[in-house]
Design a protein around this motif. Structure first.
Motif, PDB file in Angstrom:
ATOM      1  N   PRO A 133     -10.702  34.511 -20.096  1.00  0.00           N
ATOM      2  CA  PRO A 133     -11.189  34.014 -21.575  1.00  0.00           C
ATOM      3  C   PRO A 133     -11.422  32.587 -21.298  1.00  0.00           C
ATOM      4  N   GLY A 134     -12.635  32.156 -21.711  1.00  0.00           N
ATOM      5  CA  GLY A 134     -12.990  30.662 -21.435  1.00  0.00           C
ATOM      6  C   GLY A 134     -13.614  30.487 -20.353  1.00  0.00           C
ATOM      7  N   GLU A 135     -13.541  31.427 -19.201  1.00  0.00           N
ATOM      8  CA  GLU A 135     -13.942  31.012 -17.999  1.00  0.00           C
ATOM      9  C   GLU A 135     -15.489  31.066 -17.656  1.00  0.00           C
ATOM     10  N   ALA A 136     -16.240  30.432 -17.005  1.00  0.00           N
ATOM     11  CA  ALA A 136     -17.606  30.552 -16.881  1.00  0.00           C
ATOM     12  C   ALA A 136     -17.879  31.881 -16.386  1.00  0.00           C
ATOM     13  N   ILE A 137     -18.859  32.603 -16.710  1.00  0.00           N
ATOM     14  CA  ILE A 137     -19.175  34.187 -16.332  1.00  0.00           C
ATOM     15  C   ILE A 137     -20.063  33.996 -15.014  1.00  0.00           C
ATOM     16  N   ARG A 138     -19.518  34.021 -13.985  1.00  0.00           N
ATOM     17  CA  ARG A 138     -20.493  33.850 -12.788  1.00  0.00           C
ATOM     18  C   ARG A 138     -21.654  34.895 -12.438  1.00  0.00           C
ATOM     19  N   HIS A 139     -20.954  36.125 -12.564  1.00  0.00           N
ATOM     20  CA  HIS A 139     -22.085  37.249 -12.428  1.00  0.00           C
ATOM     21  C   HIS A 139     -21.847  38.286 -13.582  1.00  0.00           C
TER      22      HIS A 139
ATOM     23  N   LEU B 174     -12.926  44.902 -22.387  1.00  0.00           N
ATOM     24  CA  LEU B 174     -12.609  43.596 -22.836  1.00  0.00           C
ATOM     25  C   LEU B 174     -11.566  43.327 -23.546  1.00  0.00           C
ATOM     26  N   LEU B 175     -10.710  42.332 -23.256  1.00  0.00           N
ATOM     27  CA  LEU B 175      -9.406  42.285 -23.825  1.00  0.00           C
ATOM     28  C   LEU B 175      -9.282  40.764 -24.349  1.00  0.00           C
ATOM     29  N   MET B 176      -8.693  40.794 -25.691  1.00  0.00           N
ATOM     30  CA  MET B 176      -8.592  39.560 -26.534  1.00  0.00           C
ATOM     31  C   MET B 176      -7.053  39.113 -26.478  1.00  0.00           C
TER      32      MET B 176
ATOM     33  N   VAL C 231     -10.983  44.879 -27.270  1.00  0.00           N
ATOM     34  CA  VAL C 231     -11.733  44.802 -28.320  1.00  0.00           C
ATOM     35  C   VAL C 231     -13.080  45.325 -27.938  1.00  0.00           C
ATOM     36  N   GLY C 232     -13.424  45.778 -26.761  1.00  0.00           N
ATOM     37  CA  GLY C 232     -14.675  46.299 -26.525  1.00  0.00           C
ATOM     38  C   GLY C 232     -14.455  47.247 -24.890  1.00  0.00           C
ATOM     39  N   LEU C 233     -15.290  48.156 -24.796  1.00  0.00           N
ATOM     40  CA  LEU C 233     -15.259  49.048 -23.651  1.00  0.00           C
ATOM     41  C   LEU C 233     -16.431  49.078 -23.104  1.00  0.00           C
ATOM     42  N   VAL C 234     -16.815  48.984 -21.784  1.00  0.00           N
ATOM     43  CA  VAL C 234     -18.215  48.738 -21.298  1.00  0.00           C
ATOM     44  C   VAL C 234     -18.311  49.752 -20.100  1.00  0.00           C
ATOM     45  N   GLY C 235     -19.262  50.749 -20.057  1.00  0.00           N
ATOM     46  CA  GLY C 235     -19.265  51.471 -19.027  1.00  0.00           C
ATOM     47  C   GLY C 235     -20.731  51.425 -18.547  1.00  0.00           C
ATOM     48  N   ARG C 236     -21.077  52.558 -18.047  1.00  0.00           N
ATOM     49  CA  ARG C 236     -22.378  52.603 -17.530  1.00  0.00           C
ATOM     50  C   ARG C 236     -23.588  52.538 -18.264  1.00  0.00           C
ATOM     51  N   GLU C 237     -23.157  52.694 -19.823  1.00  0.00           N
ATOM     52  CA  GLU C 237     -24.284  52.359 -20.738  1.00  0.00           C
ATOM     53  C   GLU C 237     -24.543  50.833 -20.938  1.00  0.00           C
TER      54      GLU C 237
ATOM     55  N   TRP D 291     -27.579  32.217 -23.236  1.00  0.00           N
ATOM     56  CA  TRP D 291     -27.145  31.037 -22.858  1.00  0.00           C
ATOM     57  C   TRP D 291     -26.083  30.688 -23.236  1.00  0.00           C
ATOM     58  N   ILE D 292     -25.153  31.415 -23.328  1.00  0.00           N
ATOM     59  CA  ILE D 292     -23.681  31.022 -23.554  1.00  0.00           C
ATOM     60  C   ILE D 292     -23.004  31.637 -22.230  1.00  0.00           C
ATOM     61  N   SER D 293     -21.971  30.543 -21.606  1.00  0.00           N
ATOM     62  CA  SER D 293     -21.677  30.795 -20.309  1.00  0.00           C
ATOM     63  C   SER D 293     -20.225  31.412 -20.228  1.00  0.00           C
ATOM     64  N   ALA D 294     -19.509  31.307 -21.493  1.00  0.00           N
ATOM     65  CA  ALA D 294     -18.038  31.960 -21.461  1.00  0.00           C
ATOM     66  C   ALA D 294     -17.916  32.773 -22.528  1.00  0.00           C
ATOM     67  N   LEU D 295     -16.750  33.769 -22.388  1.00  0.00           N
ATOM     68  CA  LEU D 295     -16.443  34.389 -23.694  1.00  0.00           C
ATOM     69  C   LEU D 295     -14.844  34.294 -23.816  1.00  0.00           C
ATOM     70  N   PRO D 296     -14.504  34.432 -25.107  1.00  0.00           N
ATOM     71  CA  PRO D 296     -13.125  34.420 -25.392  1.00  0.00           C
ATOM     72  C   PRO D 296     -12.256  35.569 -24.944  1.00  0.00           C
TER      73      PRO D 296
END
Lengths: 108, 427
Positions: free
Chosen positions: B241-247, B258-260, B270-276, B286-291
């Motif tokens: 959380p709060g860390e710059a997303i490098r990739h 995605l854990l909050m 709070v979210g689940l991401v797979g091949r979709e 243009w936002i570099s970090a997520l909580p």
């Protein structure tokens, strides 16, 4: 080593010649294991059901070997049909084994 | 050697034929029977036991080799073993039959170099070849434990999907590589999307749905701009959380949660991401970090790209923009739906939904999720998960043992899940 180990010919067709053999081995030794495997392969390929094989472990039954005049193991004795034959060694020489068993005629 | 001379002498004295002596000289004799004493003497000692031991070991090795080959031949999966230089050591029957018809490295025989064949692949196989060769090299170098890759082929029967996995295992001296390869459901084929699409033959050959929606040229441009395959393991954190997303990561078979974290409580999913989808899509805004923390829950491969490069590509690639906008909407729907779901639905229903969503993303009825991680994801205590899992197990919808989950009855599980699953299906 159990003996007799294999009696394959229960009731072969009348016309079929049954080859009766006795294999002398020292159970568990390298060449004996090889001999059993080699002989098994030959029997499956050429004799199918038409054979009787007794396997004698000379470590357990040395006197049988002495009585039968067997000096070294592994040794294969073909007892019938005539002529009888002896083969010593691990039976890896297929052609001389076939010759001794009378499966292949000698080359003239 | 005295013993040996004695035996030879004895055999000569008693031998009725030359056979016994010949066999003895050829080293084919195990035991000698002494007629004078009536005892059998094993020739282990005087004859050189080393040879006997070595023969025995060689025989065992040959046997196990034959056994291995025979076992591999019986498998329906295409299997190939490489040495550390990429030379094909062994292939199974299925592989040879497959290679004769189609597929990656078609017709690479035993003894030839698989990596070279991949490097030199032409036409339709070019991109897959390069990606696969890069993955295999990383497994050989020990950077990856497992590398997985999915690709698709146009065939007379329609499009076929293939799952390709590469694993290293320690051989004698250097590492050996086991490649297994099997037909997999082709994702696009299974879930047609409403947008107009280019002809099937020109699709990008990946299982991630965002990437596979791109044209082959569009995909190739991304590859040229630094899109690369990575293998992710369970427990890997893509960003905190709060860390710059490098990739940004495009999952292929892996699943990312995605854990909050809130206050002192354990993080809730709070979210689940797979091949979709894609992990780190705010980069596009243009936002570099997520909580949130992006935690890999199911191991597998993904394609990734450095954030800066991704932004640049996004400006130049309207196709990618469109796909990303659509996905951001899908993810938002998922987040809204799950947050409402947490309020109103029973744990058992939520667990069923969670399992179904995971199943959809890993394309398998079997996967690994521990009670702890499930409890964290659902925002409940571990005991609660145990009870809910037991209830599903009693209803014979799932089998659960030590974190290994097998879905026995997907339809039944769907009926047991809360109503939130239907709108979330396929998002």
């Amino acid at each position: 080593m159990a003996r007799p180990r294999r009696k394959a010919a229960k009731s072969p067709p009348a016309a079929l010649t049954v080859v009766v053999m006795r294999l002398y081995i020292a159970a568990g030794s390298t060449n004996s294991v090889k001999a059993v495997a080699n002989l098994d392969a030959i029997c499956r390929e050429y004799l199918k059901e038409g054979y009787e094989l007794e396997i004698v472990d000379v470590i357990k039954y040395p006197l049988r070997a002495v009585t039968d005049g067997v000096l070294v193991t592994p040794s294969l004795a073909k007892l019938s049909p005539a002529p009888t034959a002896r083969v010593a060694g691990n039976l890896s020489d297929k052609s001389s084994l076939l010759l001794a068993l009378g499966i292949k005629a000698p080359v003239k | 050697m005295d013993g040996e001379a004695n035996f030879r002498d004895m055999i000569r004295r008693f031998a009725q034929s030359a056979h016994a002596l010949q066999a003895f000289d050829a080293g084919e004799v195990d035991a000698v029977v002494d007629p004078s004493t009536g005892s059998a003497i094993l020739l282990g000692g005087p004859q050189s036991p080393d040879v006997a031991t070595r023969n025995k070991a060689e025989r065992a090795l040959q046997q196990s080799n034959r056994f291995a080959r025979a076992s591999l031949d019986r498998l329906a999966t295409y299997i190939c073993v490489l040495d550390s230089a990429g030379t094909v050591i062994m292939t199974n029957k299925a592989w040879r039959a497959f290679a004769a018809n189609e597929g990656m490295g078609a017709g690479v025989p035993e003894g030839a170099n698989y990596l070279e064949a991949c490097d030199n692949a032409r036409g339709q196989e070019r991109l897959d070849g390069l990606a696969i060769a890069a993955g295999i090299r990383r497994v050989i170098a020990g950077e990856y434990e497992l590398f997985r890759y999915q690709y698709a082929r146009a065939s007379p029967q329609g499009r076929c999907g293939f799952a390709f996995s590469v694993r290293g295992f320690p051989g004698e001296g250097a590492v050996s590589i086991l490649i297994s390869h099997e037909s997999a459901a082709e994702p696009e084929h299974a879930h047609p999307q409403p947008t107009p699409r280019l002809p099937a033959g020109s699709r990008a050959p990946v299982s991630n749905r965002l990437l596979s929606a791109l044209s082959r040229d569009g995909y190739q441009r991304l590859l040229g701009a630094g899109l690369e395959p990575v293998s992710l393991s369970c427990g890997d954190v893509l960003f905190e959380p709060g860390e710059a997303i490098r990739h940004v990561h495009f999952p292929q078979e892996c699943v990312v949660s995605l854990l909050m974290p809130i206050g002192g409580h354990p993080a809730t999913e709070v979210g689940l991401v797979g091949r979709e989808g894609v992990v780190g899509f705010p980069v596009a805004l243009w936002i570099s970090a997520l909580p949130v923390r992006a935690l890999v829950q199911g191991a597998g491969s993904a394609m990734r790209m450095a954030s800066a490069h991704f932004r640049k590509q996004l400006q130049e690639n309207p196709q990618l923009q469109r796909e990303l906008h659509r996905y951001s909407h899908a993810l938002m729907t998922q987040v809204m739906q799950t947050s409402a779901c947490h309020h109103f639905h029973a744990l058992e229903q939520r667990l069923a939904r969670k399992l179904l969503m995971t199943r959809e993303r890993v394309l398998s009825d079997e996967f690994h999720l521990t009670h702890e991680s499930l409890a964290d994801m659902l925002g409940v205590r571990r005991a609660g998960v145990t009870l809910a899992a037991c209830a599903l197990q009693r209803a014979q919808l799932i089998a659960y043992s030590r974190g290994n989950i097998r879905i026995l009855d997907p339809k039944g599980l769907e009926a047991a899940a809360c109503s939130c699953y239907t709108p979330l299906k396929d998002t």
